[in-house]
Design a protein around this motif. Sequence first.
Motif, PDB file in Angstrom:
ATOM      1  N   ARG A  58       0.817  -1.224  -0.107  1.00 32.47           N
ATOM      2  CA  ARG A  58      -0.023   0.104   0.038  1.00 32.47           C
ATOM      3  C   ARG A  58       0.897   1.318   0.117  1.00 32.47           C
ATOM      4  O   ARG A  58       1.998   1.315   0.514  1.00 32.47           O
ATOM      5  CB  ARG A  58      -0.943  -0.056   1.201  1.00 32.47           C
ATOM      6  CG  ARG A  58      -2.017  -1.164   1.295  1.00 32.47           C
ATOM      7  CD  ARG A  58      -2.984  -0.966   2.249  1.00 32.47           C
ATOM      8  NE  ARG A  58      -2.485  -0.687   3.636  1.00 32.47           N
ATOM      9  CZ  ARG A  58      -2.384  -1.699   4.571  1.00 32.47           C
ATOM     10  NH1 ARG A  58      -2.919  -2.771   4.333  1.00 32.47           N
ATOM     11  NH2 ARG A  58      -2.033  -1.131   5.868  1.00 32.47           N
ATOM     12  N   SER A  59       0.342   2.149  -0.690  1.00 35.01           N
ATOM     13  CA  SER A  59       1.249   3.525  -0.787  1.00 35.01           C
ATOM     14  C   SER A  59       1.091   4.630   0.565  1.00 35.01           C
ATOM     15  O   SER A  59       1.765   5.314   0.824  1.00 35.01           O
ATOM     16  CB  SER A  59       0.789   4.149  -1.911  1.00 35.01           C
ATOM     17  OG  SER A  59      -0.701   4.764  -1.842  1.00 35.01           O
ATOM     18  N   GLY A  60      -0.072   4.210   1.138  1.00 35.79           N
ATOM     19  CA  GLY A  60      -0.723   5.164   2.129  1.00 35.79           C
ATOM     20  C   GLY A  60      -1.293   6.417   1.709  1.00 35.79           C
ATOM     21  O   GLY A  60      -1.292   7.389   2.580  1.00 35.79           O
ATOM     22  N   ILE A  61      -1.720   6.441   0.442  1.00 40.01           N
ATOM     23  CA  ILE A  61      -2.133   7.816  -0.224  1.00 40.01           C
ATOM     24  C   ILE A  61      -3.732   7.586  -0.686  1.00 40.01           C
ATOM     25  O   ILE A  61      -3.737   6.420  -1.432  1.00 40.01           O
ATOM     26  CB  ILE A  61      -1.366   8.064  -1.242  1.00 40.01           C
ATOM     27  CG1 ILE A  61       0.016   8.421  -0.720  1.00 40.01           C
ATOM     28  CG2 ILE A  61      -1.627   9.537  -1.951  1.00 40.01           C
ATOM     29  CD1 ILE A  61       0.343   9.690   0.166  1.00 40.01           C
ATOM     30  N   LEU A  62      -4.504   8.209  -0.473  1.00 37.60           N
ATOM     31  CA  LEU A  62      -5.739   8.369  -1.115  1.00 37.60           C
ATOM     32  C   LEU A  62      -5.858   9.381  -2.208  1.00 37.60           C
ATOM     33  O   LEU A  62      -5.217  10.441  -2.164  1.00 37.60           O
ATOM     34  CB  LEU A  62      -6.865   8.673   0.000  1.00 37.60           C
ATOM     35  CG  LEU A  62      -6.932   7.487   1.071  1.00 37.60           C
ATOM     36  CD1 LEU A  62      -7.832   8.376   2.052  1.00 37.60           C
ATOM     37  CD2 LEU A  62      -7.052   6.343   0.615  1.00 37.60           C
ATOM     38  N   PHE A  90      -3.614   8.309   6.199  1.00 39.55           N
ATOM     39  CA  PHE A  90      -3.313   8.437   4.709  1.00 39.55           C
ATOM     40  C   PHE A  90      -2.933   9.933   4.603  1.00 39.55           C
ATOM     41  O   PHE A  90      -3.423  10.959   5.083  1.00 39.55           O
ATOM     42  CB  PHE A  90      -4.735   8.270   4.079  1.00 39.55           C
ATOM     43  CG  PHE A  90      -5.065   6.936   4.198  1.00 39.55           C
ATOM     44  CD1 PHE A  90      -4.315   5.774   3.390  1.00 39.55           C
ATOM     45  CD2 PHE A  90      -6.206   6.388   4.979  1.00 39.55           C
ATOM     46  CE1 PHE A  90      -4.880   4.628   3.429  1.00 39.55           C
ATOM     47  CE2 PHE A  90      -6.403   4.899   4.956  1.00 39.55           C
ATOM     48  CZ  PHE A  90      -5.948   4.027   4.106  1.00 39.55           C
ATOM     49  N   GLY A  91      -2.247   9.985   3.411  1.00 32.62           N
ATOM     50  CA  GLY A  91      -2.038  11.136   2.593  1.00 32.62           C
ATOM     51  C   GLY A  91      -3.290  11.261   1.686  1.00 32.62           C
ATOM     52  O   GLY A  91      -3.584  10.483   1.411  1.00 32.62           O
ATOM     53  N   VAL A  92      -3.282  12.542   0.855  1.00 29.63           N
ATOM     54  CA  VAL A  92      -4.105  12.849  -0.077  1.00 29.63           C
ATOM     55  C   VAL A  92      -3.533  13.524  -1.399  1.00 29.63           C
ATOM     56  O   VAL A  92      -2.994  14.720  -0.946  1.00 29.63           O
ATOM     57  CB  VAL A  92      -5.456  13.671   0.493  1.00 29.63           C
ATOM     58  CG1 VAL A  92      -6.307  13.847  -0.512  1.00 29.63           C
ATOM     59  CG2 VAL A  92      -6.144  12.846   1.669  1.00 29.63           C
TER      60      VAL A  92
END
Length: 326
Positions: A58-62, A90-92
């Motif tokens: 997972r990237s941890g980004i939405l 999460f980051g965005v």
Amino acid sequence: MTNQKQIAQDLGLSVATVSNALTGKGRVSQDVVKLVTSHAQSVGYFPSAAGRALKTGRSGILGLVMPDITKPVFPEFAHAVEAEADKCGFGVLIANARGTADGQAKAINQLIQRGVDGIIILPQRGTQLDVTAAPCVVLSTQPDPQNTVAANHWQGGALSAQAMLDLGHRKFLLLGDDASSPVQQERIAGMLGALEGFEYEVVWTSKRFPNLLDQSDHGVTAVLTVSDLLALRVVSEAGRSGLKCPEEISVVGFDDLPLATAVRPTLSTIVPNTAELSRRAVACLDAVIRQNAEVPAPSVVDMSLMLRESTGPVPSIVKTATRRSK
């Protein structure tokens, strides 16, 4: 350089526990997570995003696809999504559809190429979404079959009309500026539902802007609009026509933009629950991404009313001749 092994030695923990605390994997108590992350920050250690992505997949980004970021209603929602995503770790990445279906498709593809874990989409009207490469949550209107989370635009419209009925108003002008907008149609429909049995006229200003003085002369005392920008135009046009707001005509907006309190009279408006909309959208994606859950059934978030200076009780009748002679 400080690494996870050094942090583990500093705290008397295993490297696996430190790794799990920093990546959100495994069973680690919140107290240990706080201890490890606090110590990591104090010694200047930050996990590699690339390394974490390799380990977790997972990237941890939405991703967040906005219809048109130039419109003033969207920045507050983007800010709320970022705040909720941050709570979940999460980051965005925000992508702008630039007001077109092609722009929307390009924005979605770019986010997928950047490896986002999931996407929140506020869709362009009339577009059908077919996103299979990443979990997707759609914020649209209730009638839209693609919808995951919706603001209750119908209820907001009804709330606007009922508030003016409660103040004694009985003849209304309902204004929209885009008859092709599902959101505006829902808001107008809610107003009409509350005004059954009362006098009203619906006008779409993209075709013509009504003469407010003539409307007042024919007994209209309240103007209900589908947006704050349109309501502010009504207040301005009323002033130019010699109508006092709210002494002679009350005006209600929609969306509670910052401008609503920056003008005089301050604007009565319908307030979307942006915080709850963003919370549900992020929570849906978080559950799908981390727990492999199914996207939940569509949900609806009600709106609230904020009464300010642009609305008041129904005025006493003002004779046309008297007003025109001023």
